[in-house]
Design an enzyme around this catalytic site. Sequence first.
Site, short mmCIF file in Angstrom:
data_model
loop_
_atom_site.label_atom_id
_atom_site.label_comp_id
_atom_site.label_asym_id
_atom_site.label_seq_id
_atom_site.Cartn_x
_atom_site.Cartn_y
_atom_site.Cartn_z
N GLU A 210 45.52 40.12 -4.40
CA GLU A 210 45.42 39.79 -2.98
C GLU A 210 44.70 40.87 -2.20
O GLU A 210 45.12 41.27 -1.11
CB GLU A 210 46.83 39.55 -2.41
N ARG B 281 46.16 29.36 -11.29
CA ARG B 281 46.76 30.64 -10.89
C ARG B 281 48.03 30.95 -11.68
O ARG B 281 48.35 32.11 -11.94
CB ARG B 281 47.08 30.60 -9.40
N LYS C 72 57.62 38.29 -11.22
CA LYS C 72 58.28 37.30 -10.35
C LYS C 72 58.90 36.21 -11.20
O LYS C 72 58.36 35.85 -12.25
CB LYS C 72 57.29 36.69 -9.36
N ASP D 177 54.82 32.01 -6.68
CA ASP D 177 55.19 33.00 -5.66
C ASP D 177 56.44 32.56 -4.89
O ASP D 177 56.33 32.08 -3.77
CB ASP D 177 54.01 33.19 -4.69
N GLU E 260 61.43 34.06 2.31
CA GLU E 260 60.04 33.83 2.71
C GLU E 260 59.66 32.35 2.67
O GLU E 260 59.13 31.83 3.65
CB GLU E 260 59.11 34.64 1.80
#
Lengths: 828, 828
Positions: free
Chosen positions: B295, B345, B369, B374, B402
């Site tokens: 990122e 991805r 993760k 994500d 989030e």
Amino acid sequence: MFGGWRPEALRADTGQDAWLRYAPLETAAKAKYASLPASVVVLGHSPVLRTAQEEMIRGVRGMMAKTLRAEKGVAERAIVLGTLAAMHAAGYSLKAPKLEGDGFWLTTGQIQGIDCLIVASTSDLGVLYGVFALLSKIARDQTFSSLDEVQQPYALIRWVEQWDNLNGTIERGYAGPSIFFENGDVRADLRRVGQYARLLASIGVNGCTINNVNADPRIIDDSFLPQLARIANEFRPWGVRLAVSVDLSSPKVIGGLDSFDPVDPRVIEWWRAKVSKIYQQIPDFGGFVVKADSEGRPGPSSYGRTPADAATVIARALKPHGGLLLYRAFAYDHHLDWRNPKNDRARAAYDIFHPLDGQFDDNVIIQIKYGPIDFQAREPVSPLLGRLERTNEGIELQITQEYTGQQRHLCFLPTMWKEILDFDLHVSGNKTPVKDLVAGKVFHRPTGALVGVANVGLDANWLGHPLAMANLYGFGRLAWDPNLSGEAVAEEWTRLAFGNDPLVVKTITDMQRASWYVYESYTGPLGAQTLTDILGSHYGPGIESSERNGWGQWHRADHDGIGMDRTVATGTGYTGQYPPAIQNRYESVRATPDELLLFFHHVPYTYLLHSGKTVIQHIYDSHYDGAEEAADFVRQWKSLQHHVDEERYAAVLARLEYQAGHAIVWRDAICNWFFRTSGIRDAKGRVDHHPHRIEAETMQLQGYGSIEVHPWENASGGEGIECVTPSGCTATLRFDRPAGWYEIDVQYFDQNNGESKFRVFVGNQQVDEWIANDHFPATKPSGDSSTRRRIPGLALRPGDEIRVQGIPDGEEHAPLDYIEVRASPAER
Amino acid sequence: MFGGWRPEALRADTGQDAWLRYAPLETAAKAKYASLPASVVVLGHSPVLRTAQEEMIRGVRGMMAKTLRAEKGVAERAIVLGTLAAMHAAGYSLKAPKLEGDGFWLTTGQIQGIDCLIVASTSDLGVLYGVFALLSKIARDQTFSSLDEVQQPYALIRWVEQWDNLNGTIERGYAGPSIFFENGDVRADLRRVGQYARLLASIGVNGCTINNVNADPRIIDDSFLPQLARIANEFRPWGVRLAVSVDLSSPKVIGGLDSFDPVDPRVIEWWRAKVSKIYQQIPDFGGFVVKADSEGRPGPSSYGRTPADAATVIARALKPHGGLLLYRAFAYDHHLDWRNPKNDRARAAYDIFHPLDGQFDDNVIIQIKYGPIDFQAREPVSPLLGRLERTNEGIELQITQEYTGQQRHLCFLPTMWKEILDFDLHVSGNKTPVKDLVAGKVFHRPTGALVGVANVGLDANWLGHPLAMANLYGFGRLAWDPNLSGEAVAEEWTRLAFGNDPLVVKTITDMQRASWYVYESYTGPLGAQTLTDILGSHYGPGIESSERNGWGQWHRADHDGIGMDRTVATGTGYTGQYPPAIQNRYESVRATPDELLLFFHHVPYTYLLHSGKTVIQHIYDSHYDGAEEAADFVRQWKSLQHHVDEERYAAVLARLEYQAGHAIVWRDAICNWFFRTSGIRDAKGRVDHHPHRIEAETMQLQGYGSIEVHPWENASGGEGIECVTPSGCTATLRFDRPAGWYEIDVQYFDQNNGESKFRVFVGNQQVDEWIANDHFPATKPSGDSSTRRRIPGLALRPGDEIRVQGIPDGEEHAPLDYIEVRASPAER
């Protein structure tokens, strides 16, 4: 009107809504009221009627999450609000009972063939009172399926007085600064004033005097009137009339005259013109309160005139506008010669005002404190209350706890007020209880009055102690209906303020009902008055402050005995002011009830009471019992944990724990003083014998030095210790009792001129710490500042060193009185 | 350590003490523990042991109002705290079980002939953990008369990470500013940091990374190190090691070198010297976290180096000091060509890190993760977790919500984490659940890790939603013991945070357990990920934000079907990254469980699920069911009124009511989008059919004008209205349904760039008003700002005019979407 913006809904209960919380009902209760009509019809237009309709909507919205429709006419089942006249005009035929003044009628009935719930009155204000009564029933989970109830106010005038100063302070106010004034002006933000008016209206209070009876003349200066008008605007929608206290010298001080002689034509004209100007700006202005020729206030005596002369000039100025004058009978000479056993301040009100009976205009009310002295925890009823036959009179009660614990101590005053209001003065052979006299019923006077000195402040919960609002509530309820019992008032308030959980209702009601007796028992015995510091704080013990000065609150305690001889036969003759039946009772030492004995008679300490105890043993016993009962309040309150919200739970607990400690300060001061004065031992061996107490001055001191406390009885042993070393001092003792669980009480002094820090160690282990940052009315170690910190649950072992460290701050030198080490309750 | 100064004790529960309230026990519970020893003996000296002893005293003091004696040796019955070595050295012979690391043993036994309660460990920190475990048992009213219990942490590394920026903001933080930083520096007041460390220690968390993984290089500038040391000082007494995130370009940016190539000797030396300096000031420093080549962050790829190269240089600098490097596997190309159906991805972590297995030093942990994308509400387990055989690995979970409602929605994440941790990857034929892999147990790695991104902030209750702290608690508990059930964790937390009232325990536990499923059901269906705005807020619905861009969170929904084909046979080949047993399951569209179907397969909307429903009907049903269940949370919570403190009751109620409204925004956006995209109707006729909804743009408007909302599905009908007239605008409709009790929902947009005011009238009667002053992540009308205001209990009559008035403020133009008028629940 909608319970505020969303963020406010998140707040815990701050007490601001007091007994008007309109908290959501439990589901079962909600079901009970499910058939409530969906509309509320108000007949007519007026600010008060609009308020009534909005309040009805607000209450139902809060409790039931329903918004009633505001309608102008009956087209479906509705709650109908209006005067009987308006109902008649609308063609609604009702068989109405007789209603007077602001009384109201709650009933169910058909209007134009439709079932309705009706709130009717002869006045708009009565309609508002009816709405509050209806909402109160719902909040208290009362059934009203077959409602048919008439309520009439007992007396016309039901006012509260505030002793607020224009600078924002409040004389004898214990809950923050004034809601009305700030820096010499009316506050910019008057939201609290509107909220206060709402609370007052909800209990039937219809007037409020906003400034100190020791009045600043500027209150009616022309330039100030627009500011008063702003307050009146806040009061008006709630039917609360604005009144002010005035200074009799105003014509001279703010009027530019060279005299305020009440018979001087210029003075008469000045008052006429002044009142006229007030009414131009405040058409519903209530009137004036006057304190004159008392405690240094100017008065008619300056010109050789009587109170009647003074009252007349002002009353006649008010008369054309419908205004009232409340003239206080609290006038006395505070330079009385204490050496003269015939002198008696208690006589003053009667001596001054009785001869003037019949000389006051019909819009004057003589405002008489309930007792002949000054708001003591126990006084006999003022004889003047029974002796004004051709003059309006009113009774002055005190909601703010000036002599009854200043909202630091729990003291539910309606219990006392009920005793006073129900007291039969036997004026005319018939039953003539005080409530009938002050309501004008006995002598058929046009106007009667019950007045309460409230002194709410800007503190969120109005009076400081979360349980003290029961006194304001109780004042209004008893002024409206003095036939209510104190228990009923306490229970009503508890349900409204804390909900209907049976445990909560019973516990708080019981505590409130007991609290005045408890307070009396550890402060002033047998009618000797509250033995407080009458020269200053009126708070903690100050036994000798009453004596050997001109203020006349003498109890005449000496080595041999105690009490004021107020008999006709051998004393001041005060008993002669009462009607014969009462006079006979008080003239006789045997006929006088124990609780007032020392108010009327001087007796030896060994005098045997009706209870069979000697006076001295009663003093000891009542103070020990009272302190025990104060401690028991803490236990009772703790049973409510998880039953009341955490915020009020914690706030009340802290005050009750403080009270329990301060009750011991009172107990010890009074017991020790009487023991030393009388030389007679406590038959139960408690007084001056504290096996678990260690005087600070006898501990091993580092930095600390002893000090004398004045008066001596307000510190244990007459002494304490203080520390002037900025880094702190210590007081240490070695524990030599068997191993076990103990609690330590640290008696320290918390003044208002510093924030000392204290730490307590057992060996090297710190077991507690606190800051003495409360604001008691004291700048030195005293009975006002003496405070107890309890450290529970300490495992102590023989040989342990217990050390108190004090760190001074400002003028407060970390002062200590003593510590007590006692076995923990479970292991006692 | 003493529960604070007296004034603090008066506060309602703010949530600051979280699950460590140590609230006074009920009397019965207190009696149960009455025989607890009076002394607490600690063997040895260290900051952590002192903390352990103080915490033991603090806990007992809070719950039982007893202060335990802090002793150094056993002379009477005692709670004895110490390492086994210290017990041995003191001559206390114990038959100890095998203990490792920071595990502990709670037991009763005789020491020198005296009955004791023993908390033993091999480490000081284990002793502290044992103390917290013992206190937790008391707070939860557990019996421990015959205590003999060993607890061992599952993984060595149990850290939380904070994404705090040096300017005081927190990336993906939802509860106020940073507790660590302010205006580029460490905050002067670090009290909250110490409190945080205490909370972390109580659940076994032993490290904390304090800054954003998108790291400011200045964090390890020499001038900043003394500030870091201040934070470490707050952590140390609680055994929490300080770690920081570093930027790989630091040697260049703050080091003055012209390169940060990890094999450049100058770079190697720079890291060596830097780490050495850090350890001089922080001897127990934990280590670094690295996010690189992800990122937009700089990374080894700039020099053609691998993550292993980069990790090695830093790991070797840390090694001599015992420091760890957590290297994040969250690295991917965010400029993927979406037109290429083979791009994926999800493959990135495995593709990059699996080839490097064995190339990392032993003090490196690859931080992975839990899913390949994500932190979505539902993802399959990351295949990389099962494929690092010669490299330490750890799992990265997210406590801050989030993608799961940002603490505005209730979402108890341990339920999800348990599914992940218990998921058997079948790596070696044996049972190899993720929990064993990340703990290093499968491949016998020296170090395993569970890491949680916490992002607590300065809000008094740490995470904003009073019920969200269960996630932080649950993270620690599962990191310590992943064999605990989600239910057990929820119940433990509820008892600690709200007490042991059975109704409270059951209700909150049930709500927490249901909440993740509920959230998933109204947001992302069948493994298609959280269908949120992935380009911005990550909060409200934003279905197409995933598509046609390089970020690779594609769900590939089009007219015919939905899902990413990730099979080896026809798709991206991602399933090939799993061990065979798992690969087989996901490769087959029939074998793939419904809840992950769309993650692995592209299917037509008419595809039949195992449930027997079509995909499209499942989307409709799950979103309607989810919104209903969210509404039911409100009902469940309301049953707790008077059972929990008023402050938290009101705060949670407000959030649940908001959530119920926002669940409808989600439901409608997703159902409408899929209906329009697929053209297939809802078999139950709900979607796009809202009989009680009135679009604002169809109402009679004065001043208001219509606006389009983008994307269209985030407003009902794709449109809303807004008002740019400063004095306000109105939208009116005429009610034409039968008379009765109704509720009105007003759907409006609450942006963070203004505080519009709204009023609602029925006829001329105002029935509600509010200010849109919340701070949702939106500056325009959108799915993030869409908010519902419910006005209950309105009596409506045919012909009534319902009018919404909006008054704009700032850039917020009092925007409205629609209103709904429905019969009140009781009369539906």
